[in-house]
Design an enzyme around this catalytic site. Structure first.
Site, PDB file in Angstrom:
ATOM      1  N   GLU A 172      21.647  13.587   5.853  1.00 51.25           N
ATOM      2  CA  GLU A 172      21.170  14.965   5.732  1.00 51.25           C
ATOM      3  C   GLU A 172      20.042  15.298   6.698  1.00 51.25           C
ATOM      4  O   GLU A 172      19.917  16.426   7.144  1.00 51.25           O
ATOM      5  CB  GLU A 172      20.707  15.241   4.301  1.00 51.25           C
ATOM      6  CG  GLU A 172      21.851  15.337   3.311  1.00 51.25           C
ATOM      7  CD  GLU A 172      21.357  15.631   1.905  1.00 51.25           C
ATOM      8  OE1 GLU A 172      20.153  15.919   1.729  1.00 51.25           O
ATOM      9  OE2 GLU A 172      22.185  15.564   0.984  1.00 51.25           O
ATOM     10  N   GLU A 208      27.904   8.940  12.970  1.00 54.61           N
ATOM     11  CA  GLU A 208      27.178   9.576  14.070  1.00 54.61           C
ATOM     12  C   GLU A 208      28.074  10.112  15.181  1.00 54.61           C
ATOM     13  O   GLU A 208      27.669  11.011  15.904  1.00 54.61           O
ATOM     14  CB  GLU A 208      26.151   8.596  14.650  1.00 54.61           C
ATOM     15  CG  GLU A 208      25.052   8.282  13.653  1.00 54.61           C
ATOM     16  CD  GLU A 208      23.883   7.537  14.234  1.00 54.61           C
ATOM     17  OE1 GLU A 208      23.873   7.248  15.454  1.00 54.61           O
ATOM     18  OE2 GLU A 208      22.959   7.222  13.457  1.00 54.61           O
ATOM     19  N   GLU A 232      28.084   3.468  10.665  1.00 54.96           N
ATOM     20  CA  GLU A 232      27.202   4.298  11.498  1.00 54.96           C
ATOM     21  C   GLU A 232      27.947   4.920  12.681  1.00 54.96           C
ATOM     22  O   GLU A 232      27.692   6.062  13.037  1.00 54.96           O
ATOM     23  CB  GLU A 232      26.002   3.485  11.991  1.00 54.96           C
ATOM     24  CG  GLU A 232      24.998   3.165  10.909  1.00 54.96           C
ATOM     25  CD  GLU A 232      24.277   4.386  10.352  1.00 54.96           C
ATOM     26  OE1 GLU A 232      24.184   5.429  11.056  1.00 54.96           O
ATOM     27  OE2 GLU A 232      23.793   4.315   9.207  1.00 54.96           O
ATOM     28  N   ILE A 247       0.813  -1.218   0.000  1.00 53.00           N
ATOM     29  CA  ILE A 247       0.000   0.000   0.000  1.00 53.00           C
ATOM     30  C   ILE A 247       0.848   1.270   0.000  1.00 53.00           C
ATOM     31  O   ILE A 247       0.362   2.336  -0.340  1.00 53.00           O
ATOM     32  CB  ILE A 247      -1.019   0.019   1.159  1.00 53.00           C
ATOM     33  CG1 ILE A 247      -0.322  -0.086   2.507  1.00 53.00           C
ATOM     34  CG2 ILE A 247      -2.044  -1.082   0.980  1.00 53.00           C
ATOM     35  CD1 ILE A 247      -1.241   0.157   3.677  1.00 53.00           C
ATOM     36  N   GLU A 252      19.592  14.065   9.707  1.00 55.09           N
ATOM     37  CA  GLU A 252      19.942  13.810  11.107  1.00 55.09           C
ATOM     38  C   GLU A 252      20.420  15.092  11.780  1.00 55.09           C
ATOM     39  O   GLU A 252      21.223  15.831  11.228  1.00 55.09           O
ATOM     40  CB  GLU A 252      21.052  12.754  11.215  1.00 55.09           C
ATOM     41  CG  GLU A 252      20.578  11.355  10.956  1.00 55.09           C
ATOM     42  CD  GLU A 252      21.675  10.323  11.142  1.00 55.09           C
ATOM     43  OE1 GLU A 252      21.361   9.241  11.665  1.00 55.09           O
ATOM     44  OE2 GLU A 252      22.826  10.582  10.754  1.00 55.09           O
ATOM     45  N   ARG A 263      12.722  12.456  18.085  1.00 52.96           N
ATOM     46  CA  ARG A 263      11.991  11.386  17.413  1.00 52.96           C
ATOM     47  C   ARG A 263      10.544  11.826  17.219  1.00 52.96           C
ATOM     48  O   ARG A 263       9.772  11.879  18.164  1.00 52.96           O
ATOM     49  CB  ARG A 263      12.075  10.088  18.219  1.00 52.96           C
ATOM     50  CG  ARG A 263      13.469   9.501  18.271  1.00 52.96           C
ATOM     51  CD  ARG A 263      13.995   9.220  16.890  1.00 52.96           C
ATOM     52  NE  ARG A 263      15.170   8.354  16.910  1.00 52.96           N
ATOM     53  CZ  ARG A 263      15.749   7.916  15.824  1.00 52.96           C
ATOM     54  NH1 ARG A 263      15.314   8.270  14.630  1.00 52.96           N
ATOM     55  NH2 ARG A 263      16.807   7.123  15.922  1.00 52.96           N
ATOM     56  N   PRO A 297       8.428  -8.360  15.949  1.00 57.83           N
ATOM     57  CA  PRO A 297       7.972  -9.243  14.879  1.00 57.83           C
ATOM     58  C   PRO A 297       6.456  -9.383  14.741  1.00 57.83           C
ATOM     59  O   PRO A 297       5.989 -10.021  13.806  1.00 57.83           O
ATOM     60  CB  PRO A 297       8.616 -10.588  15.225  1.00 57.83           C
ATOM     61  CG  PRO A 297       8.849 -10.528  16.692  1.00 57.83           C
ATOM     62  CD  PRO A 297       9.137  -9.082  16.999  1.00 57.83           C
TER      63      PRO A 297
END
Length: 185
Positions: free
Chosen positions: A138, A94, A90, A11, A140, A61, A112
């Site tokens: 970009e 970071e 990473e 979808i 972050e 977040r 899950p």
């Protein structure tokens, strides 16, 4: 115990996830709907500094409308041949650091019941600063902070450490301390 897919419809396909509606045949023969989020695999790092702290990144977040302290992490991309390569990339993106020692701690499906995201967590030691580190993504906006165990635990109690990978990392750290394992090796 197996559910056989009868019908599957994508979808939405985004940059990170794909949303799928499926109809499955249950072992008893009945049909049931399933909403599935397909998600790239990821890696996370518990980066221990030489003085026994852990490097955290603080970022906002949007889904929870809150800034959290998290261990560095990110998605595998087409350039990564393994979760360890993802973790190394990473960490550098970071934190601006690389590590001399790497140890795989665990791997698991994050949730899950609705997603296939698979996460591998590493411990990194012997951190050193890179002169020209890889660039952050970009989108972050990260704040880097080294926290002692006590400081990290206080953040957990205040609700600014709440995501699964970081809570796992904190309790892994606690278990190491409880067993008397030296961290600043």
């Amino acid at each position: 115990m197996e559910e056989k897919t009868v019908k599957s419809q994508v979808i939405h396909k985004g940059n990170i996830t794909e949303y799928v509606l499926e109809e499955v045949r249950l072992p008893n023969g009945k049909i049931a709907p399933r909403e599935i989020v397909r998600h790239d695999d990821a890696a996370a790092i518990i980066p221990f500094t030489d003085d026994g702290k852990v490097l955290f990144v603080k970022q906002y977040r949007k889904p929870i409308e809150q800034a959290l302290f998290e261990i560095p992490a990110g998605l595998m991309d087409e350039t990564d041949a393994s979760p360890l390569e993802t973790a190394k990339r990473e960490l550098e993106e970071e934190t601006g650091c690389r590590a001399k020692q790497w140890e795989m701690i665990t791997s698991f499906y994050s949730s899950p019941g609705f997603t296939d995201e698979f996460l591998t967590i590493y411990e990194a030691k012997g951190l050193y600063q890179v002169e020209e580190p890889l660039q952050q993504d970009e989108d972050e906006n990260l704040e880097l902070k080294a926290l002692s165990f006590e400081e990290a635990w206080a953040e957990y109690e205040q609700g600014t450490i709440r995501d699964a990978k970081t809570v796992f990392g904190l309790f892994h750290w606690k278990a190491k301390r409880d067993c008397g394992e030296a961290i600043d090796e």
